[in-house]
Design an enzyme around this catalytic site. Structure first.
Site, PDB file in Angstrom:
ATOM      1  N   HIS A 107       4.109   2.574  10.473  1.00  0.00           N
ATOM      2  CA  HIS A 107       3.960   2.243   8.888  1.00  0.00           C
ATOM      3  C   HIS A 107       5.361   1.369   8.991  1.00  0.00           C
ATOM      4  O   HIS A 107       6.164   1.973   9.406  1.00  0.00           O
ATOM      5  CB  HIS A 107       4.239   3.817   8.264  1.00  0.00           C
TER       6      HIS A 107
ATOM      7  N   HIS B 193       9.998  -5.442   2.699  1.00  0.00           N
ATOM      8  CA  HIS B 193       9.581  -4.245   1.758  1.00  0.00           C
ATOM      9  C   HIS B 193       9.777  -4.670   0.274  1.00  0.00           C
ATOM     10  O   HIS B 193      11.140  -4.620   0.119  1.00  0.00           O
ATOM     11  CB  HIS B 193      10.118  -3.312   1.908  1.00  0.00           C
TER      12      HIS B 193
END
Length: 589
Positions: A124, A170
């Site tokens: 992830h 991110h």
């Protein structure tokens, strides 16, 4: 008379004794050497067949003996005319991770079934070097993941500040970006260093259609013929890992802001980070304490779900909104499409039987799903709000047949150790065939329920003989400034709830090479999903116990007999020297 002050200096000497063969090893040597002082290759062959369950030829036994003696006596000026083993040579063989590993190292599962029949090693936010809020994005953790055998890499695509190129970052955090093209080139270079089986790149898409077209061009130019994508209509079934060998597939994932609650605030993430920091230590939380924080994928292979509670979904952010204006040259390259379910929970879990895709649910729905629809969970994809890169217990997903249970590879702790151990199976190739009971419907249309109490299928006996290597891999004062360490071992099982247990040995005081000689018995109802957990603690009377190493091993991969078990550090990297000598045996009663 004058007075004098005297000062005396002492040098603390740490006691250390060379590790010696335990009684079981000496007895086995004496029996198969027929009372003699040395063991022949033929006698070793008989030992391997009888005690270790290994069928080797006479020629292979000769080669093993030669290799043992070469490793043991490479610097010895004495040349031996005959290939014979002393008891110390025999013990060296058993205590060698290279010569006598505890699990098999070859791919041995059937690799010709559809891709959806396998658990797939999944990471992830694969590009982050640290936490989810402020760490650097880089291709380095991607490379490390691939070298470990990870087969699913996740990339979050955002426009760069000039809106003319693509960054991997991110989004809406303080993390720094890395160019997409750099990540793609690193994936191409390292995709198949650890495994020949296909790599899936999951793209979380935050791009405009013109940048999507640019991504399509980058991907096709970078991967060329390595890229696999459907040339026609939607697939009804995936090709097999063997068919897709050395190929790269693309998958999409809806942007996370559509998956999270619209009322969630930044302060919630800050609070979560503080909470996780307080709870995490060298070990991570005990896995039985974890709550499921997951996103789920849909389509159970050949299984129908029964009607249940009416759990409504907010369908205003359906996947069609994400792609209705998408560049066709980009969407045509996607093999696994993502979507957000409409309507009731059970309807969503049923999915379209003629379409391969992935569905994502919110955290609140997922927690309710695990509690009330445990037997109907299909595929799982993890939530990305653990801001410190900590992890949840992946066993919940595996118990329900989830193909992709992803963890943050940047972190450490018990949950990640389970992930590392689970994918040591099948030669560490990143694909583990799901058990048959997860691939078929039981009587009356039921699916496997991991909470159901079943008869014991297999009994595993584990004997912890001794350990060694800490003096080579740790500083002499690492555990205690004034005395050798006080080690004890925790040994147990991770698996379905009824199989989960942890036991521990006694504490061996002031010893760098502890000898325990303790046996543990584990009745298992679902050995197919069981992992053997091993942790070494150093007892500290005044503070938390120190970390001394760990490993997790798939139970059905264990080789019977006496074997060497190398230990790993907190992040799962194997130590150079620290290892245990352990014995394994199976029975049905």
């Amino acid at each position: 008379m004058g007075s004098y002050k005297c000062c005396f200096c002492f040098t603390r000497r740490f006691l250390w004794r060379a590790v010696e063969p335990p009684a079981d090893v000496r007895e086995a040597f004496a029996f198969y050497a027929e009372g003699g002082a040395v063991m022949s290759p033929e006698q070793l062959r008989r030992f391997l067949a009888d005690r270790q369950g290994e069928a080797v030829t006479a020629a292979e036994a000769e080669l093993i003996v030669e290799r043992i003696r070469e490793m043991r006596h490479r610097h010895s000026p004495v040349k031996f005319s005959r290939s014979l083993l002393s008891v110390d040579d025999f013990f060296h063989f058993l205590f060698s991770g290279d010569l006598n590993p505890a699990i098999r190292s070859q791919v041995h599962h059937d690799m010709t079934a559809p891709l959806s029949h396998y658990y797939i090693y999944t990471s992830h936010n694969s590009y982050l070097k640290g936490n989810q809020l402020s760490s650097d994005s880089s291709d380095v953790p991607i490379v490390k993941a691939l070298q470990r055998g990870v087969r699913v890499i996740e990339l979050d695509m955002w426009p760069n500040p000039k809106k003319d190129d693509i960054d991997i970052v991110h989004g809406r955090t303080l993390t720094s970006p890395v160019p997409l093209i750099k990540c793609l080139r690193s994936i191409k270079e390292h995709a198949f260093t650890a495994s020949p089986y296909p790599v899936v790149i999951t793209l979380e898409d935050h791009l405009t259609s013109d940048l999507q077209a640019k991504v399509a061009k980058m991907v096709t130019q970078t991967f060329g013929d390595m890229l696999y994508y459907p040339k026609g209509e939607s697939m009804e079934e995936f090709p097999s890992p063997a068919t897709l060998s050395r190929r790269i597939l693309l998958s999409t994932k809806p942007p996370e802001e559509y998956l999270e609650s619209k009322t969630q605030k930044v302060k919630d993430s800050v609070s979560q980070k503080r909470k996780e920091t307080e709870e995490e230590d060298s070990w991570g939380k005990e896995v039985t304490d974890f709550k499921a924080e997951l996103h789920y994928d849909s389509k159970r292979d050949g299984q129908n779900q029964e009607e249940g509670d009416s759990d409504d979904y907010d369908d205003e952010d359906d996947d069609s909104k994400f792609h209705q204006n998408a560049a066709p040259e980009f969407t045509n390259l996607i093999t696994i499409r993502a979507g957000k379910p409409k309507g009731h929970l059970i309807h969503a879990l049923r999915g379209n039987p003629n379409e391969v895709r992935r569905l994502s649910l919110s955290e609140q729905q997922l927690e309710k799903l695990a509690a009330s629809h445990g037997t109907e969970i299909v595929r799982i994809y993890p939530k990305g709000t653990r801001v410190t890169s900590s992890n949840y217990n992946p066993m919940l997903g595996w118990m329900h047949g989830a193909q992709m249970v992803a963890l943050n590879m940047q972190g450490y702790g018990r949950s990640l150790w389970l992930m590392h151990g689970f994918y040591r199976a099948n030669g560490g190739c990143g694909y583990v065939k799901k058990p048959d009971f997860l691939m078929k419907v039981e009587q009356y249309g039921q699916v496997f329920d991991p909470k159901r109490i079943l008869p014991v299928k297999k009994i595993l006996k584990v004997k912890v003989y001794l350990g060694d290597g800490w003096l080579m891999d740790f500083k002499r004062t690492y555990f205690d400034n004034y005395s050798p360490p006080d080690f004890y071992a925790r040994v147990g099982i991770a698996g379905v709830p009824a199989d989960c247990i942890m036991k521990k040995t006694r504490i061996i005081e002031d010893e760098w090479a502890p000898v325990w000689n303790e046996e543990f018995i584990f009745p298992l109802i679902v050995p197919e999903l069981a992992l053997l957990r091993v942790e070494i603690h150093e007892y500290d009377m005044s503070d938390k116990d120190d970390f001394g190493g760990q490993t997790c091993l798939p139970v059905l991969e264990l080789r019977q007999g006496i074997h060497c078990v190398p230990l790993c550090d907190r992040k799962g990297t194997q130590y150079k020297s620290v290892r245990l000598l352990m014995g394994f045996s199976f029975s049905s009663e």
